[in-house]
Enzyme design. Structure first.
Site, PDB file in Angstrom:
ATOM      1  N   ASP A  59      17.052  -4.929  52.135  1.00  0.00           N
ATOM      2  CA  ASP A  59      16.164  -3.807  51.787  1.00  0.00           C
ATOM      3  C   ASP A  59      15.619  -3.185  53.062  1.00  0.00           C
ATOM      4  O   ASP A  59      15.699  -3.778  54.148  1.00  0.00           O
ATOM      5  CB  ASP A  59      15.005  -4.312  50.914  1.00  0.00           C
ATOM      6  CG  ASP A  59      14.266  -3.180  50.197  1.00  0.00           C
ATOM      7  OD1 ASP A  59      14.693  -2.010  50.307  1.00  0.00           O
ATOM      8  OD2 ASP A  59      13.256  -3.479  49.534  1.00  0.00           O
ATOM      9  N   LYS A  60      15.065  -1.999  52.896  1.00  0.00           N
ATOM     10  CA  LYS A  60      14.314  -1.390  54.007  1.00  0.00           C
ATOM     11  C   LYS A  60      12.958  -0.967  53.466  1.00  0.00           C
ATOM     12  O   LYS A  60      12.806  -0.714  52.270  1.00  0.00           O
ATOM     13  CB  LYS A  60      15.095  -0.269  54.655  1.00  0.00           C
ATOM     14  CG  LYS A  60      15.051   1.160  54.145  1.00  0.00           C
ATOM     15  CD  LYS A  60      14.034   2.083  54.664  1.00  0.00           C
ATOM     16  CE  LYS A  60      13.624   2.948  53.487  1.00  0.00           C
ATOM     17  NZ  LYS A  60      12.915   4.117  53.648  1.00  0.00           N
ATOM     18  N   HIS A  61      11.999  -0.944  54.352  1.00  0.00           N
ATOM     19  CA  HIS A  61      10.667  -0.484  53.954  1.00  0.00           C
ATOM     20  C   HIS A  61      10.211   0.520  54.990  1.00  0.00           C
ATOM     21  O   HIS A  61      10.479   0.346  56.179  1.00  0.00           O
ATOM     22  CB  HIS A  61       9.693  -1.664  53.895  1.00  0.00           C
ATOM     23  CG  HIS A  61       8.338  -1.273  53.411  1.00  0.00           C
ATOM     24  ND1 HIS A  61       8.032  -1.199  52.072  1.00  0.00           N
ATOM     25  CD2 HIS A  61       7.221  -0.918  54.078  1.00  0.00           C
ATOM     26  CE1 HIS A  61       6.778  -0.811  51.937  1.00  0.00           C
ATOM     27  NE2 HIS A  61       6.258  -0.633  53.141  1.00  0.00           N
ATOM     28  N   SER A  62       9.548   1.562  54.531  1.00  0.00           N
ATOM     29  CA  SER A  62       9.100   2.539  55.527  1.00  0.00           C
ATOM     30  C   SER A  62       7.623   2.834  55.368  1.00  0.00           C
ATOM     31  O   SER A  62       7.059   2.700  54.282  1.00  0.00           O
ATOM     32  CB  SER A  62       9.967   3.791  55.418  1.00  0.00           C
ATOM     33  OG  SER A  62       9.229   4.885  55.025  1.00  0.00           O
ATOM     34  N   THR A 104       8.742   7.194  46.683  1.00  0.00           N
ATOM     35  CA  THR A 104      10.103   7.217  46.123  1.00  0.00           C
ATOM     36  C   THR A 104      10.091   7.172  44.592  1.00  0.00           C
ATOM     37  O   THR A 104      10.902   7.823  43.937  1.00  0.00           O
ATOM     38  CB  THR A 104      10.903   6.041  46.716  1.00  0.00           C
ATOM     39  OG1 THR A 104      10.897   6.206  48.133  1.00  0.00           O
ATOM     40  CG2 THR A 104      12.332   6.021  46.230  1.00  0.00           C
ATOM     41  N   ARG A 158      -8.801  -2.867  49.575  1.00  0.00           N
ATOM     42  CA  ARG A 158      -8.740  -2.312  50.942  1.00  0.00           C
ATOM     43  C   ARG A 158      -8.758  -0.789  50.914  1.00  0.00           C
ATOM     44  O   ARG A 158      -9.381  -0.130  51.753  1.00  0.00           O
ATOM     45  CB  ARG A 158      -7.465  -2.786  51.643  1.00  0.00           C
ATOM     46  CG  ARG A 158      -7.508  -4.248  52.039  1.00  0.00           C
ATOM     47  CD  ARG A 158      -6.127  -4.748  52.424  1.00  0.00           C
ATOM     48  NE  ARG A 158      -5.549  -3.959  53.490  1.00  0.00           N
ATOM     49  CZ  ARG A 158      -4.227  -3.773  53.663  1.00  0.00           C
ATOM     50  NH1 ARG A 158      -3.365  -4.332  52.847  1.00  0.00           N
ATOM     51  NH2 ARG A 158      -3.787  -3.045  54.647  1.00  0.00           N
ATOM     52  N   SER A 216       0.767  -7.723  53.650  1.00  0.00           N
ATOM     53  CA  SER A 216       0.931  -6.951  52.412  1.00  0.00           C
ATOM     54  C   SER A 216       2.402  -6.573  52.210  1.00  0.00           C
ATOM     55  O   SER A 216       2.986  -6.815  51.149  1.00  0.00           O
ATOM     56  CB  SER A 216       0.049  -5.696  52.502  1.00  0.00           C
ATOM     57  OG  SER A 216       0.362  -4.779  51.495  1.00  0.00           O
ATOM     58  N   LYS A 258       5.449  -8.723  49.530  1.00  0.00           N
ATOM     59  CA  LYS A 258       6.235  -8.083  48.468  1.00  0.00           C
ATOM     60  C   LYS A 258       7.730  -8.261  48.730  1.00  0.00           C
ATOM     61  O   LYS A 258       8.518  -8.465  47.818  1.00  0.00           O
ATOM     62  CB  LYS A 258       5.891  -6.589  48.393  1.00  0.00           C
ATOM     63  CG  LYS A 258       4.510  -6.350  47.793  1.00  0.00           C
ATOM     64  CD  LYS A 258       4.127  -4.896  47.787  1.00  0.00           C
ATOM     65  CE  LYS A 258       3.781  -4.388  49.151  1.00  0.00           C
ATOM     66  NZ  LYS A 258       2.590  -3.601  49.296  1.00  0.00           N
ATOM     67  N   LYS A 259       8.118  -8.166  49.997  1.00  0.00           N
ATOM     68  CA  LYS A 259       9.545  -8.267  50.334  1.00  0.00           C
ATOM     69  C   LYS A 259      10.042  -9.700  50.154  1.00  0.00           C
ATOM     70  O   LYS A 259      11.151  -9.922  49.686  1.00  0.00           O
ATOM     71  CB  LYS A 259       9.790  -7.796  51.774  1.00  0.00           C
ATOM     72  CG  LYS A 259       9.423  -6.337  51.982  1.00  0.00           C
ATOM     73  CD  LYS A 259      10.278  -5.442  51.119  1.00  0.00           C
ATOM     74  CE  LYS A 259       9.779  -4.019  51.076  1.00  0.00           C
ATOM     75  NZ  LYS A 259      10.523  -3.183  50.121  1.00  0.00           N
TER      76      LYS A 259
HETATM   77  N1  URA Z   1       1.948  -0.397  52.642  1.00  0.00           N
HETATM   78  C1  URA Z   1       1.759  -1.608  52.044  1.00  0.00           C
HETATM   79  O1  URA Z   1       2.542  -2.022  51.188  1.00  0.00           O
HETATM   80  N2  URA Z   1       0.689  -2.328  52.420  1.00  0.00           N
HETATM   81  C2  URA Z   1      -0.182  -1.924  53.342  1.00  0.00           C
HETATM   82  O2  URA Z   1      -1.106  -2.646  53.636  1.00  0.00           O
HETATM   83  C3  URA Z   1       0.013  -0.666  53.950  1.00  0.00           C
HETATM   84  C4  URA Z   1       1.100   0.079  53.588  1.00  0.00           C
END
Ligand code: URA
Length: 438
Positions: free
Chosen positions: A82-85, A122, A170, A185, A189-190
């Protein structure tokens, strides 16, 4: 230890034991930690920071606060990637990258988010495809990943619930911008999604979530380091975000653009550079290519042959969208009733674009949110955006505003005009990939 004693220790700058962090996150998940205590902990971390082992412990505790996906029974021949941006405007990279990597042998269970603030999300983009289910049950999610190689869906309540609770707190207590908290964070999730490789796209520039290159580098380093210590191979690219990546910004407009790109109908050099560089890193992390050059060759072949577009089509159909969506996107995507040009006030080269402002224009048009539960208008946004370095004659359109009504279009035209700086000389072209880690 009592929650208040753990918070006190962090407030005073002490290093927390992994067991104390786990206890705090367990209490956050079962509701016994109050919102006030969670906010106080987040603020203590914001000011005092966390050491690497503390971030690893926080990430582990948040990952295991809910379900952890296991793809081992999937009967699949390739790696789960996966990629996260981070924060973006006019950035439809995920829509292209997931099917492209799938076409090259990867499996991409992409858990995406909705837009908040000036950045698009997305999931909001995919919601503009009629029938597309961004919240499939676990069986449909698995089936789609197996059959299409990619499934882009939303975070379920079962995945890293501690992060969902802490992030919401937060968000309203000015504690989002903490590198250790962002790291835990994102990675929780990843890791809960059961990945075998992650590429981070950390944006830097005037449209990005990390305002300076220094902060972007620190986040990239933290994510790669903590992911490695958590058993997840990861790499990060720092990419330029001082202009919209695609020449469009808005939900249906970006889907339409991504489909055209996958079908080879568009080039968009800056965007293509980013997609190809991220894709190459993903293929290498997954062992699907031995070098960047080999990976780029595979990706280019997938684009030329239409295999990437075909994977996107399979994903859309598997998740409930029209089977012929890729062939005829215009038949399905919503269209704004008012489309007006933004005339250039004088001739010149596009020398700067206030990217964040353009993101906010899309929000004001109704294409984004002020509050998390606002509904959005998928049809509105900005099209045919001029890029840095392009020459425009006086009166030539800098962009097209797609609006619900004439009044909102008028306001948007003025804001877009102000967001563009035109100069006598073209700006010096800058590489899109600023740095890499891992
Ligand atoms: N995106 C996230 O999933 N978590 C954060 O804390 C900031 C951006």
């Amino acid at each position: 230890m009592l929650a208040q004693e753990i918070i006190r220790a962090k407030r005073d700058g002490l290093v927390l034991a992994a067991d104390d962090i786990t206890a705090l996150i367990t209490a956050l998940t079962d509701g016994s930690l109050s919102e006030g205590q969670a906010a106080a902990f987040a603020m203590a971390v914001f000011f005092r920071g966390l050491e690497r082992d503390e971030v690893v412990a926080l990430t582990r505790a948040m990952t295991h606060s809910g379900e952890v996906l296991d793809w081992s029974g999937l009967d699949r021949p390739g790696p789960v990637l996966d990629k996260h941006s981070t924060g973006r405007v006019g950035d439809d990279v995920s829509l292209m990258l997931a099917p492209m990597v799938a076409a090259c042998g990867g499996f991409v269970p992409m858990i995406s988010g909705r837009g908040l603030g000036h950045t698009g999300g997305t999931l909001d983009k995919l919601d503009s495809i009629p029938g597309y289910n961004t919240r499939p049950d676990a069986a449909l999610f698995r089936r789609t990943v197996r059959e299409a190689g990619a499934a882009i869906i939303g975070q379920t309540a079962r995945l890293a619930p501690a992060d969902q609770r802490l992030y919401a707190i937060r968000d309203v207590t000015a504690t989002v911008e903490s590198i250790p908290l962002i790291t835990a964070s994102i990675l929780s999730k990843k890791l809960a999604a059961g990945l075998q490789g992650l590429v981070m796209d950390v944006k830097s520039g005037n449209g990005a979530f990390m305002p300076t290159l220094e902060r972007a580098e620190a986040l990239a380093a933290s994510i790669v380091d903590v992911a490695g210590a958590s058993g997840l191979p990861a790499a990060a690219l720092i990419t330029r975000m001082d202009a919209p990546l695609a020449p469009v910004a808005g939900n249906a407009l970006e889907v339409s653009h991504a489909v055209a790109w996958l079908k080879g109908e568009r080039e968009d050099a800056r965007l293509s550079q980013v997609v190809m560089a991220l894709g190459a890193r993903m293929l290498r992390l997954g062992g699907l290519a031995a070098s960047d050059a080999a990976a780029q060759g595979k990706l280019e072949a997938a684009l030329r042959s239409g295999a990437g577009a075909e994977r996107f089509s399979r994903m859309v159909a598997a998740l409930g969208g029209p089977a012929d969506f890729v062939e005829r996107p215009d038949r399905y995507l919503p269209v704004a009733p008012v489309v007006v040009p933004v005339p250039a006030p004088h001739a010149g080269y596009v020398s700067a674009i206030a990217t964040r402002s353009l993101g906010l224009v899309v929000v004001e048009l109704g294409g984004g949110r002020h509050r998390a539960n606002d509904t959005i208008d998928p049809a509105v946004g900005l099209g045919t955006l001029k890029e840095p370095g392009q020459w425009v004659a006086r009166g030539e359109p800098l962009a097209l505003v797609h609006a619900r009504d004439a009044a909102s279009a008028r306001i948007a035209v003025a804001s877009v005009s102000q967001a563009y700086t035109l100069a006598d000389k073209p700006p010096i072209a800058q590489p899109m990939i600023i740095a890499s880690r891992g």
